[in-house]
Scaffold this active site. Structure first.
Site, short mmCIF file in Angstrom:
data_model
loop_
_atom_site.label_atom_id
_atom_site.label_comp_id
_atom_site.label_asym_id
_atom_site.label_seq_id
_atom_site.Cartn_x
_atom_site.Cartn_y
_atom_site.Cartn_z
N LYS A 60 11.22 -0.78 -3.39
CA LYS A 60 11.60 -0.10 -2.14
C LYS A 60 12.69 -0.87 -1.40
CE LYS A 60 7.39 -0.25 -0.41
NZ LYS A 60 6.71 -0.96 -1.51
N ARG A 100 2.25 4.00 6.23
CA ARG A 100 1.45 3.42 5.16
C ARG A 100 0.01 3.92 5.17
NH1 ARG A 100 4.42 -1.34 3.84
NH2 ARG A 100 3.40 -2.51 2.21
N ARG A 138 9.80 -12.17 -8.27
CA ARG A 138 10.65 -11.88 -7.10
C ARG A 138 10.99 -13.16 -6.33
NH1 ARG A 138 8.81 -7.45 -3.10
NH2 ARG A 138 6.87 -8.60 -3.22
N ARG A 177 7.47 -15.11 -1.67
CA ARG A 177 6.68 -14.69 -0.50
C ARG A 177 5.25 -15.22 -0.58
NH1 ARG A 177 7.82 -8.28 0.23
NH2 ARG A 177 5.55 -8.32 0.49
N ARG A 209 -3.19 -5.99 -2.33
CA ARG A 209 -2.17 -5.07 -1.82
C ARG A 209 -2.11 -3.79 -2.65
NH1 ARG A 209 2.58 -8.96 -2.21
NH2 ARG A 209 3.86 -7.10 -1.93
P1 AP5 Z 1 11.27 -5.04 -4.10
O1 AP5 Z 1 12.47 -4.18 -3.85
O2 AP5 Z 1 11.12 -6.30 -3.36
O3 AP5 Z 1 9.93 -4.14 -4.02
P2 AP5 Z 1 9.19 -3.49 -2.76
O4 AP5 Z 1 8.77 -2.11 -3.17
O5 AP5 Z 1 10.02 -3.62 -1.54
O6 AP5 Z 1 7.90 -4.39 -2.75
P3 AP5 Z 1 7.17 -5.13 -1.54
O7 AP5 Z 1 6.25 -6.13 -2.15
O8 AP5 Z 1 8.17 -5.60 -0.52
O9 AP5 Z 1 6.35 -3.96 -0.95
P4 AP5 Z 1 5.13 -4.07 -0.05
O10 AP5 Z 1 5.00 -2.67 0.35
O11 AP5 Z 1 3.96 -4.70 -0.70
O12 AP5 Z 1 5.57 -5.14 1.06
P5 AP5 Z 1 6.12 -4.99 2.54
O13 AP5 Z 1 7.08 -6.07 2.80
O14 AP5 Z 1 6.52 -3.60 2.82
O15 AP5 Z 1 11.27 -5.32 -5.69
C1 AP5 Z 1 10.26 -6.16 -6.28
C2 AP5 Z 1 10.89 -7.03 -7.36
O16 AP5 Z 1 11.29 -6.21 -8.46
C3 AP5 Z 1 12.16 -7.77 -6.91
O17 AP5 Z 1 12.17 -9.05 -7.46
C4 AP5 Z 1 13.31 -6.92 -7.49
O18 AP5 Z 1 14.45 -7.71 -7.80
C5 AP5 Z 1 12.67 -6.35 -8.74
N1 AP5 Z 1 13.15 -5.01 -9.08
C6 AP5 Z 1 13.50 -4.00 -8.22
N2 AP5 Z 1 13.87 -2.92 -8.91
C7 AP5 Z 1 13.73 -3.23 -10.25
C8 AP5 Z 1 13.96 -2.53 -11.46
N3 AP5 Z 1 14.39 -1.25 -11.47
N4 AP5 Z 1 13.69 -3.16 -12.62
C9 AP5 Z 1 13.26 -4.45 -12.63
N5 AP5 Z 1 13.04 -5.18 -11.51
C10 AP5 Z 1 13.27 -4.57 -10.33
O19 AP5 Z 1 4.79 -5.28 3.40
C11 AP5 Z 1 4.22 -6.57 3.43
C12 AP5 Z 1 3.01 -6.58 4.34
O20 AP5 Z 1 3.41 -6.26 5.69
C13 AP5 Z 1 1.90 -5.57 4.02
O21 AP5 Z 1 1.02 -6.05 3.02
C14 AP5 Z 1 1.23 -5.43 5.40
O22 AP5 Z 1 0.40 -6.53 5.67
C15 AP5 Z 1 2.42 -5.48 6.34
N6 AP5 Z 1 2.96 -4.14 6.63
C16 AP5 Z 1 4.22 -3.69 6.32
N7 AP5 Z 1 4.36 -2.40 6.74
C17 AP5 Z 1 3.19 -2.05 7.31
C18 AP5 Z 1 2.70 -0.85 7.88
N8 AP5 Z 1 3.46 0.27 7.95
N9 AP5 Z 1 1.44 -0.83 8.37
C19 AP5 Z 1 0.66 -1.93 8.31
N10 AP5 Z 1 1.05 -3.08 7.76
C20 AP5 Z 1 2.29 -3.15 7.25
MG MG Z 2 9.84 -4.71 0.24
#
Ligand code: AP5
Ligand code: MG
Length: 216
Positions: A13, A88, A127, A161, A172
């Site tokens: 994402k 979410r 990552r 992270r 997660r």
């Molecule tokens: P990346 O682009 O980093 O993936 P992502 O989908 O952004 O994954 P996240 O782990 O950031 O998602 P998340 O939803 O768990 O975390 P968030 O920060 O939102 O890609 C991942 C890896 O793959 C990278 O190394 C990249 O290079 C690689 N990659 C990408 N595309 C690829 C491809 N095509 N092929 C191969 N490799 C590839 O949330 C974190 C925390 O914040 C949550 O757990 C929660 O506690 C809190 N939070 C955030 N939003 C909310 C909400 N709305 N409500 C409540 N709590 C929330």
């Molecule tokens: Mg992300």
């Protein structure tokens, strides 16, 4: 365009949000990035969020929704936005609908990035993020920086992270299945859903996502 990006942890994402929002000249808004910036700066919001993030749990809705409401009141979103990581759960999706009604607008499309669970585990394990800017995302195998440990964009230090530990990732993923995946049906019922297969190279996923947006 007003876009929501949804998909499991590690789906890509954040990676795609930056590229797609750049192409469309709209801001990418990641609730995870906003929380991480606040944790890094030691703000009260960061202190509140950190425990939930480290446990792989959602930060409570009353904190998250207010934060997004404030962000969507800023002037740079008037021509569109891409939300990454919000909503979410169904309560957040309903609140987002209400916020947008209040602003006299609505979503155009919800892009779901679909990736098998074993693939996301591999993506998350490798990552690395930049300390200066968590939208600079790399992968040790799939998107490696030119110099290991150094950000190609700004020269910042790359790090892993805190919530990318194996047991937190498992939690997660479980939280995604239980709490977040129901919003896929919520948006499908409203005719807003476009599912994109997010396997393959970064460029292939971008092309699929942009062509799904073109079809709207
Ligand atoms: P990346 O682009 O980093 O993936 P992502 O989908 O952004 O994954 P996240 O782990 O950031 O998602 P998340 O939803 O768990 O975390 P968030 O920060 O939102 O890609 C991942 C890896 O793959 C990278 O190394 C990249 O290079 C690689 N990659 C990408 N595309 C690829 C491809 N095509 N092929 C191969 N490799 C590839 O949330 C974190 C925390 O914040 C949550 O757990 C929660 O506690 C809190 N939070 C955030 N939003 C909310 C909400 N709305 N409500 C409540 N709590 C929330
Ligand atoms: Mg992300």
């Amino acid at each position: 365009m007003r876009i929501v990006l949804v998909g499991p942890p590690g789906a890509g994402k954040g990676t795609q949000a930056k590229i797609i929002a750049g192409r469309l000249s709209i801001p990418a808004i990641s609730t995870g990035d906003i929380f991480r910036a606040n944790v890094g700066a030691g703000t009260p919001l960061g202190l509140q969020a950190k425990g939930f993030m480290d446990a792989g749990q959602l930060v409570p809705d009353e904190v998250t929704i207010g934060m997004v409401r404030d962000r969507l009141a800023e002037p740079d979103v008037t021509n569109g936005f891409l939300l990454d990581g919000f909503p979410r759960n169904v309560a957040q999706a309903e609140e987002l609908e209400a916020i947008l009604v209040g602003l006299g607008t609505k979503l155009d499309v919800v892009l779901e990035l679909a990736v098998p669970a074993e693939e996301v585990v591999h993506r998350i394990a490798g990552r690395r993020l930049c300390r200066n800017d968590s939208t600079h995302i790399f992968h040790v195998d799939f998107n490696p920086p030119s110099v290991p440990g150094v950000c190609d964009v700004c020269g910042g230090e790359l790090y892993q992270r805190d919530d990318d530990k194996e047991e937190t990732v498992r939690e997660r993923l479980a939280v995604y299945e239980r709490e977040t995946s129901p919003i896929v049906g919520f948006y499908d019922e409203r005719g807003l859903l476009a599912t994109v297969q997010a396997t393959g190279t970064l460029d292939e996923v971008t092309e699929r996502a942009l062509s799904a947006l073109d079809d709207r």
